[in-house]
Design a protein around this motif. Structure first.
Motif, PDB file in Angstrom:
ATOM      1  N   PHE A 213      34.313   7.932  29.133  1.00 22.99           N
ATOM      2  CA  PHE A 213      35.097   8.935  29.840  1.00 22.99           C
ATOM      3  C   PHE A 213      36.346   8.300  30.437  1.00 22.99           C
ATOM      4  N   VAL A 214      37.501   8.962  30.253  1.00 25.50           N
ATOM      5  CA  VAL A 214      38.780   8.413  30.697  1.00 25.50           C
ATOM      6  C   VAL A 214      39.442   9.266  31.769  1.00 25.50           C
ATOM      7  N   ASP A 215      39.554  10.565  31.509  1.00 25.28           N
ATOM      8  CA  ASP A 215      40.321  11.405  32.426  1.00 25.28           C
ATOM      9  C   ASP A 215      39.876  12.851  32.268  1.00 25.28           C
ATOM     10  N   ALA A 216      40.234  13.673  33.268  1.00 25.59           N
ATOM     11  CA  ALA A 216      39.928  15.102  33.227  1.00 25.59           C
ATOM     12  C   ALA A 216      40.996  15.862  33.992  1.00 25.59           C
ATOM     13  N   GLN A 217      41.270  17.074  33.547  1.00 24.03           N
ATOM     14  CA  GLN A 217      42.193  17.975  34.222  1.00 24.03           C
ATOM     15  C   GLN A 217      41.557  19.365  34.258  1.00 24.03           C
ATOM     16  N   PHE A 218      41.991  20.189  35.204  1.00 23.47           N
ATOM     17  CA  PHE A 218      41.463  21.546  35.256  1.00 23.47           C
ATOM     18  C   PHE A 218      42.543  22.520  35.695  1.00 23.47           C
ATOM     19  N   ASP A 219      42.317  23.789  35.367  1.00 23.49           N
ATOM     20  CA  ASP A 219      43.206  24.871  35.771  1.00 23.49           C
ATOM     21  C   ASP A 219      42.347  26.117  35.921  1.00 23.49           C
ATOM     22  N   THR A 220      42.890  27.167  36.530  1.00 20.51           N
ATOM     23  CA  THR A 220      42.109  28.367  36.788  1.00 20.51           C
ATOM     24  C   THR A 220      42.681  29.571  36.052  1.00 20.51           C
ATOM     25  N   ILE A 221      41.793  30.500  35.745  1.00 25.24           N
ATOM     26  CA  ILE A 221      42.157  31.757  35.101  1.00 25.24           C
ATOM     27  C   ILE A 221      41.578  32.888  35.956  1.00 25.24           C
ATOM     28  N   ASN A 222      42.408  33.836  36.319  1.00 28.32           N
ATOM     29  CA  ASN A 222      41.966  34.954  37.136  1.00 28.32           C
ATOM     30  C   ASN A 222      41.686  36.163  36.253  1.00 28.32           C
ATOM     31  N   VAL A 223      40.428  36.620  36.257  1.00 27.22           N
ATOM     32  CA  VAL A 223      40.034  37.810  35.504  1.00 27.22           C
ATOM     33  C   VAL A 223      39.923  38.961  36.494  1.00 27.22           C
ATOM     34  N   ARG A 224      40.691  40.029  36.271  1.00 28.95           N
ATOM     35  CA  ARG A 224      40.711  41.136  37.224  1.00 28.95           C
ATOM     36  C   ARG A 224      40.811  42.469  36.500  1.00 28.95           C
ATOM     37  N   LYS A 225      40.322  43.498  37.151  1.00 27.01           N
ATOM     38  CA  LYS A 225      40.404  44.848  36.620  1.00 27.01           C
ATOM     39  C   LYS A 225      41.733  45.471  37.037  1.00 27.01           C
ATOM     40  N   ILE A 226      42.195  46.430  36.236  1.00 31.28           N
ATOM     41  CA  ILE A 226      43.436  47.131  36.562  1.00 31.28           C
ATOM     42  C   ILE A 226      43.204  48.627  36.400  1.00 31.28           C
ATOM     43  N   GLY A 227      44.071  49.423  37.000  1.00 30.84           N
ATOM     44  CA  GLY A 227      44.004  50.865  36.854  1.00 30.84           C
ATOM     45  C   GLY A 227      42.795  51.470  37.554  1.00 30.84           C
ATOM     46  N   PHE A 228      42.221  52.516  36.933  1.00 30.72           N
ATOM     47  CA  PHE A 228      41.086  53.226  37.516  1.00 30.72           C
ATOM     48  C   PHE A 228      39.877  52.309  37.643  1.00 30.72           C
ATOM     49  N   GLU A 229      39.714  51.367  36.705  1.00 30.73           N
ATOM     50  CA  GLU A 229      38.597  50.428  36.780  1.00 30.73           C
ATOM     51  C   GLU A 229      38.685  49.585  38.051  1.00 30.73           C
ATOM     52  N   GLN A 230      39.912  49.186  38.413  1.00 30.12           N
ATOM     53  CA  GLN A 230      40.093  48.409  39.637  1.00 30.12           C
ATOM     54  C   GLN A 230      39.742  49.240  40.873  1.00 30.12           C
ATOM     55  N   PHE A 231      40.131  50.513  40.861  1.00 29.73           N
ATOM     56  CA  PHE A 231      39.828  51.390  41.991  1.00 29.73           C
ATOM     57  C   PHE A 231      38.326  51.552  42.180  1.00 29.73           C
ATOM     58  N   THR A 232      37.614  51.858  41.102  1.00 24.67           N
ATOM     59  CA  THR A 232      36.164  52.051  41.213  1.00 24.67           C
ATOM     60  C   THR A 232      35.460  50.748  41.568  1.00 24.67           C
ATOM     61  N   TYR A 233      35.940  49.629  41.030  1.00 21.92           N
ATOM     62  CA  TYR A 233      35.331  48.330  41.339  1.00 21.92           C
ATOM     63  C   TYR A 233      35.491  48.006  42.825  1.00 21.92           C
ATOM     64  N   ASN A 234      36.705  48.197  43.355  1.00 26.06           N
ATOM     65  CA  ASN A 234      36.937  47.923  44.768  1.00 26.06           C
ATOM     66  C   ASN A 234      36.131  48.862  45.658  1.00 26.06           C
ATOM     67  N   LEU A 235      36.063  50.145  45.265  1.00 26.94           N
ATOM     68  CA  LEU A 235      35.324  51.115  46.050  1.00 26.94           C
ATOM     69  C   LEU A 235      33.846  50.769  46.103  1.00 26.94           C
ATOM     70  N   ALA A 236      33.279  50.361  44.947  1.00 27.08           N
ATOM     71  CA  ALA A 236      31.854  50.021  44.901  1.00 27.08           C
ATOM     72  C   ALA A 236      31.535  48.816  45.774  1.00 27.08           C
ATOM     73  N   HIS A 237      32.492  47.887  45.921  1.00 26.01           N
ATOM     74  CA  HIS A 237      32.231  46.660  46.672  1.00 26.01           C
ATOM     75  C   HIS A 237      32.638  46.751  48.137  1.00 26.01           C
ATOM     76  N   THR A 238      33.488  47.725  48.474  1.00 25.99           N
ATOM     77  CA  THR A 238      33.937  47.828  49.863  1.00 25.99           C
ATOM     78  C   THR A 238      33.330  49.020  50.592  1.00 25.99           C
ATOM     79  N   ASN A 239      32.982  50.070  49.852  1.00 19.47           N
ATOM     80  CA  ASN A 239      32.403  51.266  50.475  1.00 19.47           C
ATOM     81  C   ASN A 239      31.340  51.840  49.540  1.00 19.47           C
ATOM     82  N   GLY A 240      30.194  51.197  49.554  1.00 13.75           N
ATOM     83  CA  GLY A 240      29.133  51.582  48.636  1.00 13.75           C
ATOM     84  C   GLY A 240      28.628  52.995  48.848  1.00 13.75           C
ATOM     85  N   LEU A 241      28.578  53.457  50.121  1.00 11.98           N
ATOM     86  CA  LEU A 241      28.078  54.803  50.418  1.00 11.98           C
ATOM     87  C   LEU A 241      28.981  55.865  49.817  1.00 11.98           C
ATOM     88  N   LEU A 242      30.299  55.715  50.018  1.00  7.89           N
ATOM     89  CA  LEU A 242      31.247  56.674  49.454  1.00  7.89           C
ATOM     90  C   LEU A 242      31.201  56.650  47.938  1.00  7.89           C
TER      91      LEU A 242
END
Length: 265
Positions: A213-242
């Motif tokens: 083993f000599v060296d290693a590097q890393f980077d990040t990838i952000n996977v996120r929902k957009i549009g109506f999927e993002q709205f429902t995802y946020n709602l389910a995680h922030t206001n489960g009752l509603l």
């Protein structure tokens, strides 16, 4: 005798010089995308990881003794694996194991099989490969009088966990998937399935020289929902009752609308 020690000293100096040269070698990486947006039409994609070997040893380059491993892992999660057991003719949940810090997804690509790249202890320490992931059971629930010992049970459930993830296309391996475009330039293409977990994923690139083993590097990838999927995802995680009320209302409205449309006169 003096000549013997001169030869030994020369070999030592040469080995030290080679080691120093290998230590100078490093790796650089890049990603084709740093953000993946999930919409209703998303059916999967690919991430291309590319890079180069910096300050390579010409002797190792000529002998093709450089190897690269690319790993893409998703955010960690807690997973409970249960075993079905037949009790009084009915299949029911039996023993279970709770695993913590499990990568929600894990894919890796290599230039060659891992056993040809480095020693088993090195890939174990670096957690490269499905069998080398440091997945530790947090809780073990055994049925009374069960035939399995604790360690055997953990091993069985660890294998079941890997099989479950593989069946969901969330654990993938691609031996030979890293391609050298030139003696020092490489690329790897890793699939992102349609059911990719939301969150921050980490891409890691490991460089090995002549089995070390000599060296290693890393980077990040952000996977996120957009549009109506993002709205429902946020709602389910922030206001489960509603979110629950809305889901029930939509189901009731859909049932009523279908009965009106398809009712017989």
């Amino acid at each position: 005798m003096k000549r013997f020690w001169i030869v030994i000293a020369s070999l030592f100096v040469a080995s030290f010089a080679i080691a120093q040269e290998r230590e100078k070698s490093s790796i650089q990486m890049g990603l084709s995308d740093e953000v993946i947006e999930i919409s209703s039409s998303f059916d999967g994609t690919d991430i291309i990881v590319f890079g180069s070997i910096e300050s390579p040893d010409p002797a190792l380059v000529s002998k093709q003794r450089y190897d690269v491993v690319v790993v893409l892992s998703g955010p960690t999660e807690e997973v409970t694996v249960r075993r079905k057991e037949k009790m009084l003719g009915i299949w029911a949940n039996g023993a279970s194991v709770v695993f913590g810090d499990v990568p929600s997804s894990y894919a890796y690509a290599t230039t060659r099989p891992l056993f040809e790249i480095a020693e088993a202890v090195d890939v174990k320490i670096l957690q490269i490969g499905l069998e080398n992931l440091s997945v530790v059971p947090r809780e073990v629930e055994e049925t009374e009088g069960g035939p399995d010992s604790g360690e055997a049970l953990k091993r069985v459930f660890r294998e079941s966990l890997a099989r479950l993830k593989i069946n969901q296309n969330l654990f993938l391996e691609n031996i030979g998937g890293v391609q050298f475009l030139s003696p020092t330039l490489f690329k790897a293409e890793l699939p992102i399935p349609a059911n990719v977990p939301i969150g921050e994923h980490t891409a890691r690139v490991f460089l090995f020289a002549d089995g070390k083993f000599v060296d290693a590097q890393f980077d990040t990838i952000n996977v996120r929902k957009i549009g109506f999927e993002q709205f429902t995802y946020n709602l389910a995680h922030t206001n489960g009752l509603l979110y629950g009320f809305i889901a029930v209302f939509v189901a009731m409205f859909t049932g009523w609308f279908a009965s009106v449309v398809f009712r017989k006169d």
